[in-house]
Design an enzyme around this catalytic site. Structure first.
Site, PDB file in Angstrom:
ATOM      1  N   LYS A 180       0.885  -1.187   0.000  1.00 50.94           N
ATOM      2  CA  LYS A 180       0.000   0.000   0.000  1.00 50.94           C
ATOM      3  C   LYS A 180       0.906   1.215   0.000  1.00 50.94           C
ATOM      4  O   LYS A 180       1.492   1.565   1.018  1.00 50.94           O
ATOM      5  CB  LYS A 180      -0.857  -0.027   1.279  1.00 50.94           C
ATOM      6  CG  LYS A 180      -2.202   0.639   1.177  1.00 50.94           C
ATOM      7  CD  LYS A 180      -2.200   2.078   0.735  1.00 50.94           C
ATOM      8  CE  LYS A 180      -2.103   3.061   1.888  1.00 50.94           C
ATOM      9  NZ  LYS A 180      -1.844   4.445   1.460  1.00 50.94           N
ATOM     10  N   GLU A 255       9.216   1.371  11.093  1.00 53.18           N
ATOM     11  CA  GLU A 255      10.268   2.369  10.876  1.00 53.18           C
ATOM     12  C   GLU A 255       9.579   3.729  10.949  1.00 53.18           C
ATOM     13  O   GLU A 255       8.839   4.103  10.050  1.00 53.18           O
ATOM     14  CB  GLU A 255      10.915   2.103   9.510  1.00 53.18           C
ATOM     15  CG  GLU A 255      12.298   2.663   9.409  1.00 53.18           C
ATOM     16  CD  GLU A 255      12.276   4.096   8.967  1.00 53.18           C
ATOM     17  OE1 GLU A 255      12.126   4.979   9.843  1.00 53.18           O
ATOM     18  OE2 GLU A 255      12.400   4.332   7.761  1.00 53.18           O
ATOM     19  N   CYS A 289      13.392  10.322   7.291  1.00 52.23           N
ATOM     20  CA  CYS A 289      13.322   9.768   8.646  1.00 52.23           C
ATOM     21  C   CYS A 289      14.655   9.890   9.362  1.00 52.23           C
ATOM     22  O   CYS A 289      14.708  10.141  10.559  1.00 52.23           O
ATOM     23  CB  CYS A 289      12.858   8.323   8.595  1.00 52.23           C
ATOM     24  SG  CYS A 289      13.748   7.343   7.397  1.00 52.23           S
ATOM     25  N   GLU A 388       9.595  15.402  15.666  1.00 56.38           N
ATOM     26  CA  GLU A 388      10.061  15.321  14.285  1.00 56.38           C
ATOM     27  C   GLU A 388       9.336  16.396  13.478  1.00 56.38           C
ATOM     28  O   GLU A 388       8.116  16.341  13.312  1.00 56.38           O
ATOM     29  CB  GLU A 388       9.738  13.926  13.719  1.00 56.38           C
ATOM     30  CG  GLU A 388      10.363  13.676  12.377  1.00 56.38           C
ATOM     31  CD  GLU A 388      10.108  12.264  11.860  1.00 56.38           C
ATOM     32  OE1 GLU A 388       8.973  11.784  11.967  1.00 56.38           O
ATOM     33  OE2 GLU A 388      11.060  11.648  11.335  1.00 56.38           O
TER      34      GLU A 388
END
Ligand code: NAD
Length: 486
Positions: A180, A255, A289, A388
């Site tokens: 996906k 992750e 990331c 983040e």
């Protein structure tokens, strides 16, 4: 804007066929805010069909994948890597238009995608179990087996690279896949899926279901007939999908990003360090990331480092990806306004912008640009040091001692990557051991993407490892066979 390549089909790939869906989703070009094309909006029916196709391909009721040896799988992966190389220009143009990233970075991503397939092609027939010395009348071995149907939910920041990372390893190990991709950007993934079909992959081995996270994504994660789930994206969604998978005891690799520190000591090679610090935060406009989003600087060189950073950031240029700027736009208005609000709140709290880049004069109107910038005077514990931001924003702090550097570096719930810049060998090792992080780089940051190097997080950055041999192992499970031969 330069001429765009032909768009991939507005459809999902299920059991080797391109299947249209009743509804479609618009895809926006981040550089202009204008609609680029449409993609399929898969819902429950298509997700069910895709899982069923992957199930049947794995179980030997569809195609001949179950008969492919490790060597044959490796050969196919090699041939697919060559097909990616051959199509690299088109794939990179799609990736650049779709994600907004500079074209040179898009080309690098496509090359990395091919390298994943080559790496796992070579590794496919080199992964094996062991024999175990047990009682005298036993022979005991472990078999390394594929899980079966691997569900993979991937984000929009590196569609082609993450496709390579997940799909190459899963197929090399003998699994089948339902992938996906992200609704914001998945054109390269659709093109890669087309190439895979054309390269002779049996039907049902790779199924791709574009759509919304809350629809296709949620249905896939909660499906009772998947055998493994790998997810890359936000911690909040990671928690949701892991909870769904837990209902069926499906193993999960997560992750989930980071708030990675680079630690700069006064004895470092400053030119190399500062170049890597800038690169580490502006790459893909900070939507990475593993971005090095925090910089910790030893106090004896703090002022000099700030003045170098001010110079370097002042020269950075933002523009549409096709013009290959230092920094492209953010993916969409939601990410841009979210970041702008956080930055405004930080400034209201006294955080100062030391320097920022500028927008190219002829940059297209409507692009989701946020200037790369350096933040200083940040109160300890402030959100810009712990959350983040997913933008080209570098938060800088000062430290007095090695002890304080470790404390500040570890003052986060994340733990994905860290950089240490010093010539002192003892300090390199002491810090590498004490930093809570899945990867630590000394006198470099990111090891040029190092697809051979195990990668993954600690804490809020997730768990499980991808890339390298560890990544391949993570798509297998061990079966123990104990034979009592008398
Ligand atoms: P997200 O985690 O919501 O999306 C990632 C993927 O998960 C997409 O394919 C999405 O469709 C899917 N998804 C969303 N909701 C789902 C659900 N309920 N069930 C199953 N799948 C679902 O991330 P986002 O909303 O695109 O971005 C938000 C933030 O996430 C960013 O600001 C950034 O901080 C972080 N992020 C991290 C990474 C990374 O590489 N670690 C990538 C993208 C975003």
């Amino acid at each position: 804007m330069s001429r765009l390549p032909e768009m991939p089909p507005c459809a999902s790939l299920i059991a080797g066929e391109w299947v249209r869906t009743p509804h479609a989703l618009s895809v926006e070009a981040p550089a202009t805010g204008r609609v680029l094309t449409e993609i399929a909006r898969c819902q429950t029916t298509q997700t069910e069909d895709a899982v069923m196709a992957a199930r049947q391909a794995f179980d030997g009721q569809l195609g001949r994948w179950h008969e492919w040896s490790a060597r044959l799988r490796g050969e196919w992966l090699f041939s697919f890597a060559a097909a990616i190389d051959e199509d690299a220009e088109t794939l990179a143009a799609l990736e650049c238009a779709d994600t907004g990233k500079p074209i040179s970075q898009a080309k690098g991503d496509i090359a990395a995608c091919a390298r994943y397939f080559r790496f796992y092609a070579g590794a496919a027939d080199k992964l094996h179990g062991e024999t175990i010395p047990f009682e005298i009348d036993y022979a005991v071995m472990t078999l390394r087996e594929p899980f079966g149907v691997c569900a993979q939910i991937i984000p929009w920041n590196y569609p082609a690279q993450i496709f390579g990372r997940c799909v190459a390893a899963a197929l090399a190990a003998g699994n089948t896949v339902v992938l996906k991709p992200a609704e914001e950007a998945c054109l390269s993934v659709l093109r890669l899926a087309q190439l895979a079909q054309e390269s002779g992959l049996p039907p049902g081995v790779l199924n791709v279901i574009p759509g919304l996270g809350s629809e296709a994504g949620a249905t896939l994660a909660a499906h009772s007939r998947i055998d493994h789930l790998s997810f890359t994206g936000s911690p909040a969604t990671g928690t949701l999908v892991a909870q769904s998978a837990a209902a069926h005891h499906v193993p999960v690799t997560l992750e989930l990003g980071g708030k990675s520190p680079q630690i700069l000591f006064a004895d470092a090679d400053m030119d190399a360090a500062l170049a890597a610090v800038v690169r580490g935060i502006i790459q893909n406009a900070g939507q990475t990331c593993s971005a090095g989003s925090r910089l910790l600087v030893e106090s004896t060189c703090f002022d000099a480092v700030l003045s170098h950073l001010a110079q370097r950031f002042g020269k950075l240029r933002c523009d549409a990806g096709e013009n290959d700027p230092d920094c492209g736009p953010l993916i969409n208005a939601r990410q841009r306004t979210g970041l702008e609000e956080r930055l405004a709140a930080a400034r209201a709290d006294g955080v100062r912008v030391l320097a920022e880049g500028r927008l190219a004069e002829d940059a297209p109107p409507g692009g989701h640009f946020v200037m790369p910038q350096v933040l200083v005077d940040i109160p300890e514990g402030h959100a810009v040091l712990s959350e983040e931001l997913f933008g080209p924003v570098l938060a800088v702090q000062r430290f007095e001692s090695e002890e304080e550097a470790v404390r500040l570096a570890n003052a986060t719930d994340f733990g994905l990557c860290a950089g240490i810049w010093t010539q002192d060998g003892g300090r390199q090792l002491r810090l590498a051991k004490r930093i809570r992080s899945g990867q630590v780089f000394v006198n470099n940051y990111g090891a040029a993407g190092g697809i051979e190097l195990p990668f993954g997080g600690i804490g809020r950055s997730g768990h499980g490892r991808e890339k390298g041999f560890e990544g391949l192992k993570s798509y297998t499970r061990i079966k123990t066979v104990a034979i009592r031969h008398g």
